[in-house]
Design a protein around this motif. Structure first.
Motif, PDB file in Angstrom:
ATOM      1  N   ARG A 156       0.848  -1.210   0.000  1.00  0.00           N
ATOM      2  CA  ARG A 156       0.000   0.000   0.000  1.00  0.00           C
ATOM      3  C   ARG A 156       0.876   1.250   0.000  1.00  0.00           C
ATOM      4  O   ARG A 156       1.861   1.318   0.742  1.00  0.00           O
ATOM      5  CB  ARG A 156      -0.864   0.031   1.257  1.00  0.00           C
ATOM      6  CG  ARG A 156      -2.058  -0.863   1.246  1.00  0.00           C
ATOM      7  CD  ARG A 156      -2.826  -0.637   2.535  1.00  0.00           C
ATOM      8  NE  ARG A 156      -1.865  -0.213   3.548  1.00  0.00           N
ATOM      9  CZ  ARG A 156      -1.729  -0.721   4.764  1.00  0.00           C
ATOM     10  NH1 ARG A 156      -2.534  -1.575   5.199  1.00  0.00           N
ATOM     11  NH2 ARG A 156      -0.810  -0.340   5.591  1.00  0.00           N
ATOM     12  N   PRO A 157       0.534   2.245  -0.792  1.00  0.00           N
ATOM     13  CA  PRO A 157       1.353   3.460  -0.864  1.00  0.00           C
ATOM     14  C   PRO A 157       1.641   4.086   0.497  1.00  0.00           C
ATOM     15  O   PRO A 157       2.757   4.550   0.734  1.00  0.00           O
ATOM     16  CB  PRO A 157       0.523   4.401  -1.751  1.00  0.00           C
ATOM     17  CG  PRO A 157      -0.262   3.475  -2.626  1.00  0.00           C
ATOM     18  CD  PRO A 157      -0.587   2.294  -1.748  1.00  0.00           C
ATOM     19  N   THR A 158       0.662   4.085   1.396  1.00  0.00           N
ATOM     20  CA  THR A 158       0.892   4.700   2.712  1.00  0.00           C
ATOM     21  C   THR A 158       1.843   3.874   3.574  1.00  0.00           C
ATOM     22  O   THR A 158       2.468   4.412   4.487  1.00  0.00           O
ATOM     23  CB  THR A 158      -0.444   4.878   3.464  1.00  0.00           C
ATOM     24  OG1 THR A 158      -1.088   3.602   3.558  1.00  0.00           O
ATOM     25  CG2 THR A 158      -1.342   5.873   2.745  1.00  0.00           C
ATOM     26  N   ALA A 159       1.966   2.590   3.285  1.00  0.00           N
ATOM     27  CA  ALA A 159       2.841   1.716   4.078  1.00  0.00           C
ATOM     28  C   ALA A 159       4.256   1.621   3.495  1.00  0.00           C
ATOM     29  O   ALA A 159       5.169   1.142   4.174  1.00  0.00           O
ATOM     30  CB  ALA A 159       2.236   0.319   4.179  1.00  0.00           C
ATOM     31  N   ARG A 160       4.450   2.068   2.271  1.00  0.00           N
ATOM     32  CA  ARG A 160       5.748   1.909   1.602  1.00  0.00           C
ATOM     33  C   ARG A 160       6.914   2.569   2.324  1.00  0.00           C
ATOM     34  O   ARG A 160       7.966   1.947   2.465  1.00  0.00           O
ATOM     35  CB  ARG A 160       5.681   2.427   0.173  1.00  0.00           C
ATOM     36  CG  ARG A 160       5.022   1.461  -0.741  1.00  0.00           C
ATOM     37  CD  ARG A 160       5.047   1.964  -2.176  1.00  0.00           C
ATOM     38  NE  ARG A 160       3.915   1.368  -2.848  1.00  0.00           N
ATOM     39  CZ  ARG A 160       3.276   1.909  -3.849  1.00  0.00           C
ATOM     40  NH1 ARG A 160       3.654   3.067  -4.335  1.00  0.00           N
ATOM     41  NH2 ARG A 160       2.246   1.292  -4.389  1.00  0.00           N
ATOM     42  N   PRO A 161       6.785   3.812   2.775  1.00  0.00           N
ATOM     43  CA  PRO A 161       7.955   4.422   3.433  1.00  0.00           C
ATOM     44  C   PRO A 161       8.431   3.622   4.643  1.00  0.00           C
ATOM     45  O   PRO A 161       9.643   3.387   4.793  1.00  0.00           O
ATOM     46  CB  PRO A 161       7.453   5.821   3.840  1.00  0.00           C
ATOM     47  CG  PRO A 161       6.350   6.109   2.865  1.00  0.00           C
ATOM     48  CD  PRO A 161       5.692   4.786   2.617  1.00  0.00           C
ATOM     49  N   LEU A 162       7.518   3.197   5.490  1.00  0.00           N
ATOM     50  CA  LEU A 162       7.905   2.417   6.664  1.00  0.00           C
ATOM     51  C   LEU A 162       8.462   1.057   6.248  1.00  0.00           C
ATOM     52  O   LEU A 162       9.462   0.587   6.799  1.00  0.00           O
ATOM     53  CB  LEU A 162       6.715   2.239   7.607  1.00  0.00           C
ATOM     54  CG  LEU A 162       7.022   1.520   8.923  1.00  0.00           C
ATOM     55  CD1 LEU A 162       8.134   2.211   9.699  1.00  0.00           C
ATOM     56  CD2 LEU A 162       5.755   1.432   9.766  1.00  0.00           C
TER      57      LEU A 162
END
Length: 154
Positions: free
Chosen positions: A120-126
């Motif tokens: 998921r895009p929102t989970a990618r950085p983490l």
């Protein structure tokens, strides 16, 4: 910089075999293709019982190496043969226990992007931060860049 991804069954190679495999793979790659590019090898370990070949637990390893876009077939085949022979000699793998591909940079990048895009895009950085941290930790503790196929993110 060139990248080589090695996916193996967890526990199938010792730490010293992995370090030696890095040396022989990179050596064969550089020698046959005449390159001095920096080459980074990343290991991905699949837990026991999570991969199957011919309806039984797999002993297959998969090596995916990045090469120049448009590399001619004869040079590609020569490099794959040298890398395969080096791997099989070092690991004792049989002819059906290694899948090896030399992939153009554009396709290699696309493969990595597709893997990243399934997060998921929102989970990618983490996810990326944790992956980099695990790679750095494995480099310090195991002497190589390695991740488990199934990360425990909790």
């Amino acid at each position: 910089m060139r990248r080589i991804l090695c996916t193996i069954q967890q526990g199938s190679l010792t730490a010293s075999q992995c370090r030696a495999a890095e040396r022989v793979l990179v050596g064969a790659f550089r020698q046959t293709l005449g390159t001095t590019d920096r080459t980074v090898v990343v290991w991905c370990e699949i837990p026991p019982g999570q991969s199957y070949t011919e309806n039984r637990p797999s002993t297959m390893s998969w090596v995916l190496a990045e090469t120049d876009d448009g590399l001619d077939a004869a040079r590609r085949e020569q490099a794959m043969r040298a890398m395969s022979e080096a791997w099989n000699t070092l690991t004792g793998a049989g002819p059906d226990e290694l899948m090896l591909a030399l992939v153009d940079t554009a396709l290699f990048d696309r493969y990595l992007a597709l893997n990243r895009d399934r997060i998921r895009p929102t989970a990618r950085p983490l996810f990326l931060l944790r992956t980099v941290a695990r790679l750095a930790t494995s480099r310090l503790t195991r002497g190589r860049l390695a991740i488990a196929a199934n990360q425990n993110w909790s």
